[in-house]
Design a protein around this motif. Structure first.
Motif, PDB file in Angstrom:
ATOM      1  N   ILE A 107       0.850  -1.198   0.000  1.00 13.77           N
ATOM      2  CA  ILE A 107       0.000   0.000   0.000  1.00 13.77           C
ATOM      3  C   ILE A 107       0.884   1.246   0.000  1.00 13.77           C
ATOM      4  CG2 ILE A 107      -1.753   1.280   1.294  1.00 13.77           C
ATOM      5  CD1 ILE A 107      -2.624  -1.445   2.480  1.00 13.77           C
ATOM      6  N   GLU A 108       0.530   2.200  -0.845  1.00 13.55           N
ATOM      7  CA  GLU A 108       1.213   3.479  -0.918  1.00 13.55           C
ATOM      8  C   GLU A 108       0.241   4.588  -0.525  1.00 13.55           C
ATOM      9  OE1 GLU A 108       2.778   3.803  -4.823  1.00 13.55           O
ATOM     10  OE2 GLU A 108       4.182   2.127  -4.585  1.00 13.55           O
ATOM     11  N   ASP A 153      -3.005   5.343  -2.369  1.00 15.43           N
ATOM     12  CA  ASP A 153      -3.993   4.267  -2.542  1.00 15.43           C
ATOM     13  C   ASP A 153      -5.239   4.474  -1.686  1.00 15.43           C
ATOM     14  OD1 ASP A 153      -2.258   3.033  -4.280  1.00 15.43           O
ATOM     15  OD2 ASP A 153      -1.394   1.709  -2.760  1.00 15.43           O
ATOM     16  N   ARG A 164      -7.875   6.938  -0.675  1.00 16.71           N
ATOM     17  CA  ARG A 164      -8.395   8.250  -1.084  1.00 16.71           C
ATOM     18  C   ARG A 164      -9.646   8.654  -0.334  1.00 16.71           C
ATOM     19  NH1 ARG A 164      -6.824   9.327  -7.048  1.00 16.71           N
ATOM     20  NH2 ARG A 164      -5.020   7.958  -7.302  1.00 16.71           N
ATOM     21  N   ASP A 177     -11.980   3.260   1.140  1.00 15.04           N
ATOM     22  CA  ASP A 177     -10.776   2.464   0.905  1.00 15.04           C
ATOM     23  C   ASP A 177     -10.208   1.843   2.171  1.00 15.04           C
ATOM     24  OD1 ASP A 177     -10.744   3.058  -1.853  1.00 15.04           O
ATOM     25  OD2 ASP A 177      -9.680   4.951  -1.498  1.00 15.04           O
ATOM     26  N   LYS A 231      -8.885  -1.719   2.415  1.00 12.32           N
ATOM     27  CA  LYS A 231      -7.612  -2.110   1.814  1.00 12.32           C
ATOM     28  C   LYS A 231      -6.501  -2.204   2.855  1.00 12.32           C
ATOM     29  CE  LYS A 231      -8.664   0.292  -2.559  1.00 12.32           C
ATOM     30  NZ  LYS A 231      -8.227   1.386  -3.485  1.00 12.32           N
TER      31      LYS A 231
END
Length: 457
Positions: free
Chosen positions: A67-68, A71, A73, A77, A80
């Motif tokens: 994960i960056e 990713d 937003r 999300d 994730k």
């Protein structure tokens, strides 16, 4: 040297605007829509994520999953992100002693830090760190809850939460003294203030509200009766952690006092609490984002289905952010409308721990569920402890439920009640009133022991 003191490190007026209390709390969240609430949560979540990426613990946890920063937003999300639990925090402490690398505590330029520990109920005590903003919102949520439930300025509150290094008693004291005008007596546990002295305090200082763990509050009614002061004490309100404990029993023990349930953990503070109508626990969704995930798969469960409570604390964007923390406490969301008009969702409250669940002959058994099965029985005190044993010859596991009886208990009938309620046969051992105390350690622990695993691997 110049550095900010505690109340210079955050904007207290802005905090009260962001997290209203009293009439302002009710007015805002009975007028707000679910869409407006979601927008507020999303705004606070994105601010929290910015802080999260500055913390080594989260960078390591999230980067390991590929994960960056870009990713994530929106709040949509959040699924994730990986969940974590106490074992991950304890590993962080072991690798980065003594506080771990999950707090984001700086060097000489850091803001004030409040340090406590957990009670160590499920193992070694864990470090808990708070910044001024995070600490005061944590306090505010409890004070706000007490006031909504009916705490008044003229009340005298006695707390039986523990002190010392344990966080609970300290932040409850701060909640009452900072956000209510009630007088506060920090009596602590039975080891801090002997039970006989506890009830004497209640009589001498006209205590009207008790806060703490219900097990000990219930015991104190027995002590007050034995000391001959029960009729001199006028408790009108009790706010504790009922879980599956006997609400009506503790109310009757204190001559009709009104008992309220709430739920929280050390890392997050108060997550949910009952309103004035006592119809489920409202999740403080302006401050806490709660997910219920399947114990085995980790996927979200449907409304009404039981799952692990996974919490993201939206306001802790200073020190020790809490993003998808798995409490391993289980509950389910309540369906239907509420009577207060509050926008927040409701949960059923604490139903047990998924990591304290016992698999007994193929059936999942939660020791805390026994409290609800023995409620309203005048022959029992309500105190019990479960001993898990294993026959070395047959390797059969059995659960021996040790229950305190006042006399005239039909053990066979009681075994039938537990068998029907738990879905599996357990063994019954009856003892006299007070005889489980050495096993549960109710006089010295914030949370009494309910399960003792005596099996040998």
């Amino acid at each position: 040297m110049t550095f900010p003191s505690y109340f210079e490190a955050f904007d207290a007026r802005q905090m009260l605007e962001d997290y209203p209390i009293g009439d302002a709390f009710v007015a805002r969240y009975t007028a707000m829509s679910r869409d407006e609430l979601r927008s507020l949560q999303n705004q606070r979540f994105l601010r929290l994520m910015k802080r999260g990426w500055q913390i080594p613990f989260y960078r390591r946890l999230w980067s390991a999953k590929g994960i960056e920063p870009g990713d994530i937003r929106s709040l949509e999300d959040i699924v994730k992100l990986p969940v974590y639990d106490k074992s991950d925090l304890m590993k962080s402490i072991a690798e980065h002693p003594p506080y771990g690398d999950f707090a984001g505590v700086g060097g000489a330029e850091r803001s004030p830090v409040i340090f406590h520990t957990t009670s160590g109920t499920t193992g070694r005590p864990q470090a808990l760190l708070f910044g001024p903003k995070g600490r005061e919102v944590t306090n505010l949520l409890v004070g706000r809850m007490y006031r909504w439930q009916g705490l008044k300025p003229e009340d005298v509150v006695q707390s039986v939460y523990g002190h010392g290094m344990i966080n609970g008693g300290h932040y409850i004291r701060e909640a009452v003294t900072h956000f209510t005008n009630s007088i506060f007596l920090s009596a602590g546990t039975g080891i801090e203030t002997r039970s006989a002295n506890q009830v004497a305090l209640m009589a001498d200082f006209n205590v009207s509200v008790l806060v703490g763990f219900i097990d000990y509050i219930r015991k104190l009614a027995e002590v007050a009766r034995a000391e001959g002061v029960l009729d001199k004490i006028n408790i009108r309100m009790i706010c504790g952690h009922l879980g599956t404990e006997d609400r009506s029993g503790v109310e009757q023990a204190w001559n009709g006092a009104k008992a309220f349930d709430w739920y929280g953990v050390g890392d997050t503070g108060s997550i949910a609490g009952e309103g004035p109508e006592r119809d489920g626990l409202y999740v403080w969704e302006d401050a806490q984002y709660l997910e219920l995930l399947d114990v085995d798969t980790g996927v979200p469960v449907g409304r009404g289905e039981v799952g692990d409570m996974v919490v993201t604390t939206l306001f802790k964007d200073d020190i020790a952010p809490c993003i998808r923390f798995n409490t391993h406490d289980i509950t389910h969301e309540l369906t239907g409308t509420n009577q207060t008009g509050m926008v927040f969702s409701r949960i059923a409250g604490f139903k047990g721990r998924s990591d304290n669940m016992v698999k007994l002959r193929g059936i999942n058994v939660f020791p805390h569920a026994i409290g609800a099965l023995i409620e309203n029985r005048s022959d029992l005190t309500g105190e019990y402890v479960c001993r898990l044993t294993r026959d070395p010859g047959t390797m059969r596991d059995d659960m021996v439920v040790v229950l305190e009886s006042r006399g005239n208990t039909d053990a066979e009938q009681l075994a039938g009640v537990l068998r029907q309620g738990l879905g599996v046969e357990v063994l019954i051992k009856l003892v006299g009133a007070g005889e489980t105390a050495s096993l549960t350690q109710i006089d010295v622990r914030q949370k009494p022991i309910r399960l003792i695993d005596e099996r040998k691997s």
